[in-house]
Design a protein around this motif. Structure first.
Motif, PDB file in Angstrom:
ATOM      1  N   ASN A  92      -2.377  10.579  -4.867  1.00  0.00           N
ATOM      2  CA  ASN A  92      -3.222  10.125  -5.977  1.00  0.00           C
ATOM      3  C   ASN A  92      -3.591  11.384  -6.761  1.00  0.00           C
ATOM      4  O   ASN A  92      -4.605  12.036  -6.499  1.00  0.00           O
TER       5      ASN A  92
ATOM      6  N   SER B 295      -3.077  -1.245 -10.506  1.00  0.00           N
ATOM      7  CA  SER B 295      -2.254  -0.126 -10.016  1.00  0.00           C
ATOM      8  C   SER B 295      -1.234   0.311 -11.061  1.00  0.00           C
ATOM      9  O   SER B 295      -1.098   1.502 -11.353  1.00  0.00           O
TER      10      SER B 295
ATOM     11  N   THR C  68       4.104  -2.972  -4.888  1.00  0.00           N
ATOM     12  CA  THR C  68       3.416  -2.334  -6.009  1.00  0.00           C
ATOM     13  C   THR C  68       3.658  -0.819  -5.996  1.00  0.00           C
ATOM     14  O   THR C  68       3.928  -0.204  -7.027  1.00  0.00           O
TER      15      THR C  68
ATOM     16  N   SER D 196      -0.234   5.220  -9.650  1.00  0.00           N
ATOM     17  CA  SER D 196      -0.623   3.848  -9.277  1.00  0.00           C
ATOM     18  C   SER D 196      -2.002   3.757  -8.638  1.00  0.00           C
ATOM     19  O   SER D 196      -2.494   2.657  -8.404  1.00  0.00           O
ATOM     20  N   PHE D 197      -2.590   4.886  -8.293  1.00  0.00           N
ATOM     21  CA  PHE D 197      -3.798   4.787  -7.470  1.00  0.00           C
ATOM     22  C   PHE D 197      -5.090   5.153  -8.199  1.00  0.00           C
ATOM     23  O   PHE D 197      -6.127   5.307  -7.583  1.00  0.00           O
TER      24      PHE D 197
ATOM     25  N   GLN E 166      -7.558   4.192 -11.902  1.00  0.00           N
ATOM     26  CA  GLN E 166      -7.844   3.036 -12.772  1.00  0.00           C
ATOM     27  C   GLN E 166      -8.763   3.457 -13.909  1.00  0.00           C
ATOM     28  O   GLN E 166      -9.817   2.887 -14.101  1.00  0.00           O
TER      29      GLN E 166
END
Ligand code: F6P
Length: 549
Positions: free
Chosen positions: A88, A355, A492, A503-504, A506
């Protein structure tokens, strides 16, 4: 490592040429040409079965997609995730939801910390606490056992537990009624408070950060409501917290003995396996909660070790990518043919869209292909009588994931065959469609006039050739539910790797939060709105005008 732009890769370009040929393929013909299509395009893992044969692809397509996965480094990135590397990147964190379901005693040390020991220490506390509440030895302030549990949380601190509690409804404790309050809309809390009793209600304040505005307001409201009957010193029997933020929990007034911790390497939407799953463990018992973790772990092991071409999450991800990229599918519909999976589409919306709903690569460049489709859905057969019309005959191609259990968890005669018949019939209908000639022959057999037939044929024709996957399990159990959730988590992840997306994180949810704070101050105070556009100003003025002085 900086990835090259997706469309410049060798395997992408090979896929693109292949897609030009595949564009005109008809699935009916693919099935007719290959009697082995079903066994060739199906895979088993961790108690789940995936049939991906009803997609517009063949074995060669799968080979090319697997080449793409390899070229994008799916295996190396998967291994990095399991090892606890800080994948991340924008938050500089490990991504270790897989560690939450690792059996006790497996070595995993990250930043000098024995992650496995930490996870199991919390699970032991979850067990001890949930056992007490369930066996009636944890008492409310007037000496009565707990009858109602209210989970206060939002996003990942709500969707996962709520979905799982409903999915495992048939395993639930008969005395304990579970409630979930997530919305800042007071109607949500109001509806729940109207059903529960001060003496026998336990509130779980579930928030990774313990700063989320909705959850904090709901928790304060619950506390105020409780103190109308209970005393400050009774709070400890009625409020527990699940969080990574000790200071904020303590400041809120929850005893740290009643706090179940987790860690920053658990993403909110991946947190149902952590103490955020406390409500699940309360509802079904720690034993079944653990079985759910074991089911997920079985899928983790499959994902970690199976060759890419037989790897269920990898295949599901690649098919999704194929449909998105080369068939122009802008959305993915999830159709659980299981009423207890009613909240599964909503859960997947956060998992997938929070994600991979991103438009730049990890390196900050625009992604040069479309990314995450819009995920939506509803249980079959209800969906059939609502929006399946568009899926059959509308102008968009919407791939569908059908999810079903071969055996029901009830014993009501006749229902399950009817349910499965509908599920299988729909995927067949989406694939085959109904040609104009077939419609014409049918109408002729009914004795309609040629004029009437000409009028009706276009309306009754189904184009078909619409892609779907079918995921089957023997029965919806804690283990198969665990495997199902983990399947989609890894799907995902793989798509994020293909698109080279972070993807981790937001960040996309932040802007609205900041503006809401500003507008709330304007609604509550004498601040003159005027700093917004005319629409927003107008709406604020209307809301202020509607307030009773
Ligand atoms: O705002 C989005 C989000 O951060 C989600 O990612 C998360 O699941 C949700 O809010 C709730 O966050 P928390 O558990 O910290 O209250």
């Amino acid at each position: 490592m900086r990835q090259p732009a997706l469309t410049t890769t060798v395997s992408y370009q090979a896929l693109q040429s292949h897609a030009a040929e595949a564009r005109d393929w008809q699935m009916r013909q693919l099935f007719a040409a290959d009697p082995q299509r079903f066994p060739a395009l199906t895979v088993d893992a961790a108690g789940l079965f995936l049939d991906y044969s009803k997609n517009r692809l063949d074995g060669r397509t799968v080979e090319l997609l697997v080449d793409l996965a390899r070229e994008r480094g799916v295996e190396a990135q998967r291994d990095a995730m399991f090892a606890g590397d800080k994948i991340n990147l924008t938050e500089h964190r490990s991504v270790l939801h897989t560690a939450l379901r690792m059996p006790r005693g497996k070595a995993l040390v990250v930043d000098g910390q024995d992650v496995n020991a930490d996870v199991h220490a919390v699970l032991d506390r979850v067990k001890a606490f949930t056992d007490k509440v369930r066996n009636g030895t944890w008492l409310g302030y007037s000496g009565k056992p707990i009858t109602d549990i209210v989970n206060i949380g939002i996003g990942g601190s709500d969707l996962g537990p709520k979905m799982a509690v409903l999915a495992l409804r048939s395993y639930a404790h008969p005395r304990l009624k579970m409630h979930f309050v997530s919305n800042v809309d007071g109607h949500d809390m109001d509806a729940v408070l109207a059903q529960v009793n001060h003496e026998t209600t336990l509130f779980i304040v579930a928030s990774k950060t313990f700063t989320t505005a909705e959850t904090m307001l709901n928790a304060q409201t619950a506390r105020r409501w409780f103190l109308c009957e209970g005393r400050e010193e009774d709070l400890a029997r009625h409020f527990v917290a699940v969080s990574t933020n000790k200071e904020a929990v303590s400041k809120f007034g929850i005893d740290l003995d009643n706090m179940f911790p987790f860690w920053d390497w658990v993403g909110g939407r991946y947190s149902v396996w952590s103490a955020i799953g406390l409500s699940v463990a309360l509802a079904v018992g720690f034993g079944y909660f653990q079985t759910m973790l074991e089911g997920a772990h079985a899928m983790d092991e499959h994902f970690r070790t199976a060759p890419l071409a037989q790897n269920m999450p990898v295949l599901l991800a690649l098919i999704g990518f194929w449909n998105r990229q080369f068939l122009g599918a802008t959305s993915l519909s999830i159709a659980p043919y299981h009423q207890d999976l009613n909240r599964f589409p909503a859960y997947l919306q956060q998992l997938d869209m929070e994600s991979n709903g991103k438009r730049v690569t990890k390196g900050g460049q625009p992604v040069d292909t479309p990314t995450c489709p819009i995920v939506w859905g509803e249980c079959g057969t209800n969906a059939q009588h609502a929006y399946f019309q568009l899926l059959h005959q509308g102008t968009d191609v919407v791939p569908i994931d059908f999810i079903a259990a071969l055996r029901a968890t009830h014993d009501l005669a006749g229902h399950h065959d009817a349910l499965l018949a509908n599920c299988f019939a729909q995927s067949e209908a989406f694939m085959k469609g109904k040609s104009a000639d077939e419609v014409r022959a049918e109408l002729q057999a009914q004795g309609l006039t040629d004029a009437k037939i000409d009028e009706l044929v276009p309306h009754k024709t189904f184009p078909g050739n619409r892609p779907s996957n079918t995921i089957l399990m023997d029965q919806l159990t804690p283990a198969t539910l665990g495997a199902l959730i983990a399947l989609y988590e890894h799907k995902t992840f793989v798509q994020g790797v293909i698109w080279d997306i972070a993807s981790f994180d937001q960040w996309g949810v932040e802007l609205g939060k900041v503006l809401a704070k500003k507008i709330q101050a304007e609604l509550e105070g004498d601040v003159d709105p005027g700093a917004h556009d005319s629409s927003t100003n107008g709406l604020i003025v209307m809301a202020k005008g509607a307030k009773v002085p």
